[in-house]
Structure formats: structure tokens, C-alpha cells
Design an enzyme around this catalytic site. Structure first.
Site, PDB file in Angstrom:
ATOM      1  N   ARG A 169       4.573   5.140   2.479  1.00  0.00           N
ATOM      2  CA  ARG A 169       3.352   4.396   2.804  1.00  0.00           C
ATOM      3  C   ARG A 169       3.550   2.930   2.441  1.00  0.00           C
ATOM      4  O   ARG A 169       3.615   2.082   3.315  1.00  0.00           O
ATOM      5  CB  ARG A 169       2.130   5.020   2.097  1.00  0.00           C
ATOM      6  CG  ARG A 169       0.803   4.634   2.733  1.00  0.00           C
ATOM      7  CD  ARG A 169       0.340   3.261   2.318  1.00  0.00           C
ATOM      8  NE  ARG A 169       0.239   3.150   0.859  1.00  0.00           N
ATOM      9  CZ  ARG A 169       0.218   1.991   0.212  1.00  0.00           C
ATOM     10  NH1 ARG A 169       0.276   0.842   0.862  1.00  0.00           N
ATOM     11  NH2 ARG A 169       0.151   1.956  -1.110  1.00  0.00           N
ATOM     12  N   ASP A 170       3.742   2.597   1.164  1.00  0.00           N
ATOM     13  CA  ASP A 170       3.959   1.179   0.817  1.00  0.00           C
ATOM     14  C   ASP A 170       5.294   0.713   1.411  1.00  0.00           C
ATOM     15  O   ASP A 170       5.431  -0.430   1.857  1.00  0.00           O
ATOM     16  CB  ASP A 170       3.938   0.983  -0.709  1.00  0.00           C
ATOM     17  CG  ASP A 170       3.348  -0.363  -1.110  1.00  0.00           C
ATOM     18  OD1 ASP A 170       3.760  -1.369  -0.514  1.00  0.00           O
ATOM     19  OD2 ASP A 170       2.488  -0.415  -2.013  1.00  0.00           O
ATOM     20  N   HIS A 189       5.511  -1.007   4.900  1.00  0.00           N
ATOM     21  CA  HIS A 189       5.455  -2.465   5.080  1.00  0.00           C
ATOM     22  C   HIS A 189       6.879  -3.027   5.226  1.00  0.00           C
ATOM     23  O   HIS A 189       7.131  -3.892   6.051  1.00  0.00           O
ATOM     24  CB  HIS A 189       4.830  -3.148   3.855  1.00  0.00           C
ATOM     25  CG  HIS A 189       3.361  -2.894   3.661  1.00  0.00           C
ATOM     26  ND1 HIS A 189       2.413  -3.322   4.543  1.00  0.00           N
ATOM     27  CD2 HIS A 189       2.680  -2.286   2.652  1.00  0.00           C
ATOM     28  CE1 HIS A 189       1.201  -2.995   4.093  1.00  0.00           C
ATOM     29  NE2 HIS A 189       1.339  -2.355   2.944  1.00  0.00           N
ATOM     30  N   SER A 200      -1.629  -5.226  -6.601  1.00  0.00           N
ATOM     31  CA  SER A 200      -1.117  -5.464  -5.243  1.00  0.00           C
ATOM     32  C   SER A 200      -0.187  -6.663  -5.149  1.00  0.00           C
ATOM     33  O   SER A 200       0.681  -6.711  -4.283  1.00  0.00           O
ATOM     34  CB  SER A 200      -2.284  -5.727  -4.292  1.00  0.00           C
ATOM     35  OG  SER A 200      -3.284  -4.780  -4.445  1.00  0.00           O
ATOM     36  N   HIS A 225      -0.728   1.257 -10.068  1.00  0.00           N
ATOM     37  CA  HIS A 225       0.175   1.017  -8.931  1.00  0.00           C
ATOM     38  C   HIS A 225       0.764  -0.374  -9.126  1.00  0.00           C
ATOM     39  O   HIS A 225       0.031  -1.368  -9.125  1.00  0.00           O
ATOM     40  CB  HIS A 225      -0.658   1.100  -7.637  1.00  0.00           C
ATOM     41  CG  HIS A 225       0.052   0.711  -6.376  1.00  0.00           C
ATOM     42  ND1 HIS A 225       0.551   1.636  -5.480  1.00  0.00           N
ATOM     43  CD2 HIS A 225       0.322  -0.505  -5.827  1.00  0.00           C
ATOM     44  CE1 HIS A 225       1.078   1.017  -4.432  1.00  0.00           C
ATOM     45  NE2 HIS A 225       0.958  -0.285  -4.614  1.00  0.00           N
ATOM     46  N   HIS A 232       3.799  -3.553  -8.525  1.00  0.00           N
ATOM     47  CA  HIS A 232       4.793  -4.184  -7.638  1.00  0.00           C
ATOM     48  C   HIS A 232       5.774  -4.983  -8.468  1.00  0.00           C
ATOM     49  O   HIS A 232       5.458  -5.440  -9.569  1.00  0.00           O
ATOM     50  CB  HIS A 232       4.107  -5.070  -6.588  1.00  0.00           C
ATOM     51  CG  HIS A 232       3.602  -4.285  -5.416  1.00  0.00           C
ATOM     52  ND1 HIS A 232       4.372  -4.064  -4.296  1.00  0.00           N
ATOM     53  CD2 HIS A 232       2.434  -3.636  -5.202  1.00  0.00           C
ATOM     54  CE1 HIS A 232       3.685  -3.326  -3.430  1.00  0.00           C
ATOM     55  NE2 HIS A 232       2.501  -3.036  -3.956  1.00  0.00           N
ATOM     56  N   TYR A 274      -1.067 -11.094  -2.209  1.00  0.00           N
ATOM     57  CA  TYR A 274      -0.890  -9.730  -1.715  1.00  0.00           C
ATOM     58  C   TYR A 274       0.564  -9.491  -1.272  1.00  0.00           C
ATOM     59  O   TYR A 274       1.087 -10.239  -0.424  1.00  0.00           O
ATOM     60  CB  TYR A 274      -1.803  -9.642  -0.493  1.00  0.00           C
ATOM     61  CG  TYR A 274      -2.339  -8.313  -0.104  1.00  0.00           C
ATOM     62  CD1 TYR A 274      -2.970  -7.483  -1.009  1.00  0.00           C
ATOM     63  CD2 TYR A 274      -2.261  -7.906   1.227  1.00  0.00           C
ATOM     64  CE1 TYR A 274      -3.493  -6.281  -0.600  1.00  0.00           C
ATOM     65  CE2 TYR A 274      -2.789  -6.706   1.636  1.00  0.00           C
ATOM     66  CZ  TYR A 274      -3.401  -5.894   0.717  1.00  0.00           C
ATOM     67  OH  TYR A 274      -3.920  -4.712   1.122  1.00  0.00           O
TER      68      TYR A 274
HETATM   69  C1  LIG Z   1      -2.907  -1.839   1.805  1.00  0.00           C
HETATM   70  C2  LIG Z   1      -2.048  -2.158   0.599  1.00  0.00           C
HETATM   71  O1  LIG Z   1      -0.717  -2.284   0.979  1.00  0.00           O
HETATM   72  C3  LIG Z   1      -2.281  -1.158  -0.505  1.00  0.00           C
HETATM   73  C4  LIG Z   1      -1.344  -1.376  -1.630  1.00  0.00           C
HETATM   74  O2  LIG Z   1      -0.355  -0.700  -1.760  1.00  0.00           O
HETATM   75  C5  LIG Z   1      -1.595  -2.462  -2.565  1.00  0.00           C
HETATM   76  O3  LIG Z   1      -2.671  -3.078  -2.530  1.00  0.00           O
HETATM   77  O4  LIG Z   1      -0.684  -2.739  -3.368  1.00  0.00           O
HETATM   78 MN   LIG Z   2       1.190  -1.655  -2.946  1.00  0.00          MN
END
Ligand SMILES: C[C@H](O)CC(=O)C(=O)O
Ligand SMILES: [Mn+2]
Length: 343
Positions: free
Chosen positions: A16-17, A20, A170, A199, A201, A290
Site C-alpha cells: 500500500r505505502d 507510491h 506521514s 506509522h 517514515h 507529506y
Molecule cells: C495516504 C497516505 O499515503 C497514508 C500514509 O501512509 C501516510 O500518511 O503516511
Molecule cells: Mn505512509
């Protein structure tokens, strides 16, 4: 509770991630291979959706190469033990998307909103519960709200029926103290009935450290991605988290060596570029942007002939949030016209 008794539920969000990072081009065959490997390794929850969640396939966010419902079905058919999760951003995905993914066998849904907008999530969280999903709240761009403010937002999701609420970094902008403070505030506000998730990054290369800090502060769900494959510099790498957790007395139930096997043999060959905190990715974290803006900003930089770093820093100054991807083009065009005036 002693450190030795801590245990967490890991959700691997590569499919899912990581979507991207591959411009949403995963195929059903790739999904089967990744889910098969992660399932064998003992990963309990595996997320599969367009990078921006159900219904994300669009000009703004990027068109999917394959129908995401077919990818979800492939994942469900492959997993013997793992539960398949989906992501839903109200407004991008709809209640019908939620129903359709459930019909294909998805069991967990993370309903995601900006960290100050939880009030748009209750109807989707409540429906998810009625449909038999495990509903989870996902508060994105968590660095843009205070610990207390974030806890208030989490309470809205919990009241709607969320069984867990995530502090979602995010932008990869949080440092361990900021993660601990937010997780602790949610714990205090929500009590023991609702679990807290984290979550992370890797934009400032803190995914693993932040995740361990989150667990120490009371988080019981942690998101990871195999090989870190995800937006920006990627996510907390599954193998590194499992290893660090084990050395920290935190049980994940995942076999480290099997997780590394699927990383090397199945996921690394899918990667289009090394998942590293290079200048652009690092500035995402530093400027609080983001993570999924990186590829959009790189494209705009090339189209308008301006430095990607300038675009990202301006996105940070304007406090852009998910859904404002079109601003990237506006910013790049403005920077280009300013540099023409100067020349
Ligand atoms: C829609 C985003 O990619 C959700 C996510 O993984 C994040 O905010 O980090
Ligand atoms: Mn993410």
C-alpha cells in the site's frame, strides 16, 4: 509491565505505502509473491490498496496499473494466516469502496484523515464495524498537531468504534521525543480499551528508533514496509524493525530470517530506486512535507526546470497537506516564473 513482556502487532504496508514508490503499478502476481512470503514469515497484517487508499486511482494521485480489488482478492486468496488490511481516506474512497473490499475478503481497515480532521471519519469507521472489519483510525501528518490536540482527534475515532488509533508520521518529521509524547497523550486519553499504533517514515532515518520509542510509550501496533518500500525515503523497514524489536525485548511473532528472505528475493527486485534519505527525501522530513509528495515534486521540478528542494521547502512553508498535490505544480510554476524575472 517489564520490557520483556511487550508485544506488538506489525502491519506490513509494502503493498500500500510501497505503491507510491512504484507509481501504483503493482500486479496481482507481485501481490501474491509478496503476501506469500510475508505470510510465511508470520506477519500478522498485510495492507493492500492504492497508495492513497481505496479509490485513489486518479489523475491527481496516479492511476493504478491493476484494479485494486483484484489485488486485494489475490492477497486474500494467498494469505493463510495473515489478515489483509485496506486503507480508506474519506472523500477519496467511499462507503461503496469499503463494501467492495470487504466482499473481496479484506478484514482490517484503516480510516485515515488529516490530524485535525477526525470528524470526517465516524461514518466510515462505524460502517466498517458493521461490515465486520477491524476498524482502525489513522491520524496523518501527526507532527502538525500537539500531543493533546491529537489525543482529542483520536477520541473522536475511538468514540466511532475504532479499535486502534494510529499516530501517523506521514512526513517522517517526528523525532523520538515527539513520538513518545503523542503516543503517551493518546494512551492517557483513550485508556486501555483502544490500542495505539505508530506509522513511521524514514525521511530523517528515524523509522526504527521512532517505532521503538512508540512501543515504549504504549503503542501496540507498528507499521513497517519490506525493504522500507514506501513514499519518500520509505517506511520503517520490516526486517530492521523486527531485529531491533527482538533486541529490545519486544515480541513481533515474525521470523526475522524469513522476513529478510522475502525482502531480498521478492521485494528488492521490484524497487525502482534505492530507498534512501537523499537530499529531497530528507528535506521532506525536515520541512514536514507529506512523503508521497516526493515523486510529484520531482516530476514538477523536471517539467518547470526548478530545484526539487525549493519546491519541497515551499510546500513546508505553506503547510501543505494530503490532497493538495496540485499546489506542487503551482509552486513549481511560480518558482520558474520568478527565476525568469531574475534572469
Ligand atoms: C495516504 C497516505 O499515503 C497514508 C500514509 O501512509 C501516510 O500518511 O503516511
Ligand atoms: Mn505512509
Amino acid at each position: 509491565m517489564s520490557a520483556e513482556t511487550l508485544s506488538v502487532t506489525v502491519c506490513d504496508a509494502t503493498l500500500r505505502d510501497g505503491s507510491h514508490a512504484v507509481a501504483h503499478q503493482f500486479t496481482a502476481e507481485q501481490v501474491r509473491a509478496v503476501v506469500g512470503g510475508l505470510d510465511d514469515a508470520g506477519v500478522p497484517v498485510i495492507e493492500v490498496s492504492h497508495g492513497d487508499g481505496l479509490g485513489g486511482s486518479s489523475l491527481t494521485y496516479g492511476r493504478s496499473g491493476s484494479d485494486e480489488l483484484e489485488l486485494i482478492e489475490a492477497a486474500v486468496q494467498t494469505a493463510e494466516r495473515a489478515r489483509i488490511a485496506v486503507l480508506l481516506l474519506p472523500g477519496i474512497g467511499t462507503k461503496d469502496d469499503l463494501r467492495a473490499a470487504r466482499e473481496r475478503g479484506a478484514q482490517v481497515v484503516r480510516v485515515a484523515t488529516h490530524c485535525t480532521e477526525a470528524d470526517i471519519s465516524p461514518q466510515h469507521i462505524a460502517l466498517a464495524g458493521e461490515l465486520g472489519y477491524t476498524p482502525i483510525g489513522f491520524l496523518m501528518m501527526a507532527h502538525m498537531n500537539s500531543p493533546e490536540g491529537l489525543a482529542e482527534q483520536a477520541a473522536i475515532m475511538a468514540a466511532a468504534g475504532a479499535e486502534a488509533v494510529y499516530v501517523t508520521d506521514s512526513a517522517g518529521a517526528l523525532v523520538p521525543d515527539g513520538v513518545s509524547a503523542r503516543v503517551a497523550a493518546l494512551r492517557e486519553r483513550l485508556g486501555d480499551e483502544v490500542a495505539i499504533g505508530f506509522h513511521g517514515h524514514q525521511n530523517m532515518e528515524l523509522g526504527v528508533a521512532n517505532s521503538i520509542a512508540a512501543v515504549r510509550a504504549g503503542a501496540r501496533w507498528v507499521d513497517t514496509c519490506t525493504c522500507g518500500l514506501g513514499a519518500g525515503a520509505g517506511n520503517t523497514p520490516t526486517g530492521a524493525f523486527v531485529a531491533a524489536a527482538e533486541r529490545s525485548g519486544i515480541a513481533t511473532g515474525i521470523d526475522l530470517f524469513e522476513a529478510l528472505e522475502v525482502a531480498e528475493t521478492t521485494v528488492r527486485p521490484l524497487m525502482r530506486r534505492p530507498q534512501i534519505a537523499d537530499r529531497g527525501a530528507l528535506l521532506l522530513g525536515y520541512a514536514g512535507v507529506y512523503s508521497s509528495f516526493l515523486l510529484h515534486a520531482e516530476r514538477a521540478a523536471e517539467r518547470f526546470g526548478v530545484p526539487v528542494e525549493e519546491i519541497l521547502l515551499e510546500c513546508g512553508r505553506r503547510k501543505t497537506v494530503g490532497g493538495q498535490e496540485d499546489w506542487i505544480i503551482e509552486i513549481a510554476a511560480e518558482l520558474a516564473s520568478r527565476s525568469e524575472v531574475v534572469a
